[in-house]
Design a protein around this motif. Structure first.
Motif, mmCIF file in Angstrom:
data_model
loop_
_atom_site.group_PDB
_atom_site.id
_atom_site.type_symbol
_atom_site.label_atom_id
_atom_site.label_comp_id
_atom_site.label_asym_id
_atom_site.label_seq_id
_atom_site.Cartn_x
_atom_site.Cartn_y
_atom_site.Cartn_z
ATOM 1 N N MET A 1 0.841 -1.177 0.000
ATOM 2 C CA MET A 1 0.000 0.000 0.000
ATOM 3 C C MET A 1 0.891 1.248 0.000
ATOM 4 N N ALA A 2 0.643 2.141 -0.913
ATOM 5 C CA ALA A 2 1.474 3.328 -1.063
ATOM 6 C C ALA A 2 0.988 4.463 -0.155
ATOM 7 N N THR A 3 1.936 5.253 0.283
ATOM 8 C CA THR A 3 1.680 6.439 1.082
ATOM 9 C C THR A 3 2.740 7.468 0.708
ATOM 10 N N THR A 4 2.822 8.548 1.419
ATOM 11 C CA THR A 4 3.876 9.523 1.156
ATOM 12 C C THR A 4 4.851 9.560 2.326
ATOM 13 N N LEU A 5 6.047 10.006 2.044
ATOM 14 C CA LEU A 5 7.129 9.987 3.024
ATOM 15 C C LEU A 5 6.798 10.780 4.282
ATOM 16 N N ASP A 6 6.041 11.842 4.149
ATOM 17 C CA ASP A 6 5.708 12.670 5.316
ATOM 18 C C ASP A 6 4.734 11.999 6.266
ATOM 19 N N ARG A 7 4.103 10.918 5.861
ATOM 20 C CA ARG A 7 3.129 10.216 6.711
ATOM 21 C C ARG A 7 3.729 9.054 7.498
ATOM 22 N N LEU A 8 5.012 8.793 7.302
ATOM 23 C CA LEU A 8 5.663 7.706 8.022
ATOM 24 C C LEU A 8 6.091 8.170 9.410
ATOM 25 N N HIS A 9 6.447 7.210 10.255
ATOM 26 C CA HIS A 9 6.859 7.493 11.630
ATOM 27 C C HIS A 9 8.331 7.135 11.815
ATOM 28 N N VAL A 10 8.925 7.631 12.867
ATOM 29 C CA VAL A 10 10.324 7.337 13.174
ATOM 30 C C VAL A 10 10.520 5.825 13.226
ATOM 31 N N GLY A 11 11.544 5.356 12.521
ATOM 32 C CA GLY A 11 11.854 3.930 12.471
ATOM 33 C C GLY A 11 11.239 3.210 11.286
ATOM 34 N N ASP A 12 10.239 3.791 10.640
ATOM 35 C CA ASP A 12 9.619 3.158 9.476
ATOM 36 C C ASP A 12 10.597 3.114 8.316
ATOM 37 N N ARG A 13 10.521 2.020 7.557
ATOM 38 C CA ARG A 13 11.330 1.859 6.354
ATOM 39 C C ARG A 13 10.396 1.805 5.159
ATOM 40 N N ALA A 14 10.864 2.323 4.031
ATOM 41 C CA ALA A 14 10.034 2.352 2.826
ATOM 42 C C ALA A 14 10.912 2.395 1.587
ATOM 43 N N ALA A 69 8.734 16.107 1.344
ATOM 44 C CA ALA A 69 8.456 14.703 1.653
ATOM 45 C C ALA A 69 7.058 14.292 1.212
ATOM 46 N N ALA A 70 6.127 15.242 1.202
ATOM 47 C CA ALA A 70 4.757 14.944 0.778
ATOM 48 C C ALA A 70 4.685 14.609 -0.709
ATOM 49 N N GLY A 71 5.674 15.001 -1.478
ATOM 50 C CA GLY A 71 5.695 14.706 -2.904
ATOM 51 C C GLY A 71 6.405 13.411 -3.248
ATOM 52 N N ILE A 72 6.843 12.675 -2.237
ATOM 53 C CA ILE A 72 7.554 11.416 -2.464
ATOM 54 C C ILE A 72 6.661 10.259 -2.049
ATOM 55 N N GLN A 73 6.172 9.530 -3.031
ATOM 56 C CA GLN A 73 5.294 8.384 -2.772
ATOM 57 C C GLN A 73 6.158 7.159 -2.496
ATOM 58 N N VAL A 74 5.808 6.424 -1.435
ATOM 59 C CA VAL A 74 6.601 5.269 -0.999
ATOM 60 C C VAL A 74 5.695 4.089 -0.672
ATOM 61 N N GLU A 75 6.315 2.917 -0.636
ATOM 62 C CA GLU A 75 5.670 1.704 -0.125
ATOM 63 C C GLU A 75 6.458 1.268 1.094
ATOM 64 N N ARG A 76 5.768 0.982 2.164
ATOM 65 C CA ARG A 76 6.436 0.550 3.390
ATOM 66 C C ARG A 76 7.119 -0.798 3.182
ATOM 67 N N ILE A 77 8.239 -0.951 3.873
ATOM 68 C CA ILE A 77 8.971 -2.218 3.896
ATOM 69 C C ILE A 77 8.767 -2.807 5.281
ATOM 70 N N PHE A 78 8.215 -3.990 5.320
ATOM 71 C CA PHE A 78 7.999 -4.665 6.595
ATOM 72 C C PHE A 78 8.974 -5.813 6.704
ATOM 73 N N ASP A 79 9.809 -5.794 7.731
ATOM 74 C CA ASP A 79 10.749 -6.879 7.970
ATOM 75 C C ASP A 79 10.041 -8.031 8.646
ATOM 76 N N THR A 80 10.170 -9.220 8.083
ATOM 77 C CA THR A 80 9.530 -10.397 8.663
ATOM 78 C C THR A 80 10.509 -11.263 9.434
ATOM 79 N N TYR A 81 11.787 -10.948 9.357
ATOM 80 C CA TYR A 81 12.802 -11.720 10.062
ATOM 81 C C TYR A 81 12.714 -11.474 11.565
ATOM 82 N N GLU A 82 12.675 -12.544 12.324
ATOM 83 C CA GLU A 82 12.625 -12.409 13.781
ATOM 84 C C GLU A 82 13.733 -13.229 14.404
ATOM 85 N N GLY A 83 14.982 -12.878 14.107
ATOM 86 C CA GLY A 83 16.145 -13.620 14.570
ATOM 87 C C GLY A 83 16.347 -13.521 15.970
#
Length: 83
Positions: A1-14, A69-83
């Motif tokens: 799901m796409a969003t914009t960079l300004d809507r992400l939170h600290v620690g989010d990857r995209a 940042a509002a002009g940069i559309q991104v897709e979140r990256i969710f890490d599934t690794y739980e080492g």
């Protein structure tokens, strides 16, 4: 799901999907700093009261205005690794 960079939170990857800014010079400056389609970024810090956003991109830190940042559309990256 796409969003914009300004809507992400600290620690989010995209990953950048599209950059839509009205100024061609700004688009060139962002590209010079490594912000192009497919690049992974992480939100490092966010200033209070609508201040800049600090992002980690390709081993560097870059501060962006929220309107940029509002002009940069991104897709979140969710890490599934739980080492």
């Amino acid at each position: 799901m796409a969003t914009t960079l300004d809507r992400l939170h600290v620690g989010d990857r995209a990953r950048i999907v599209c950059i839509s800014v009205p100024d061609a010079a700004l688009l060139d400056r962002l590209a010079d700093r490594g912000l192009v389609r497919g690049t992974a970024v992480r939100i490092q810090e966010q200033a209070l009261f609508g201040g800049p956003i600090l992002i980690a991109v390709r081993g560097s830190l870059l501060a962006l205005r929220r309107r940029e940042a509002a002009g940069i559309q991104v897709e979140r990256i969710f890490d599934t690794y739980e080492g």
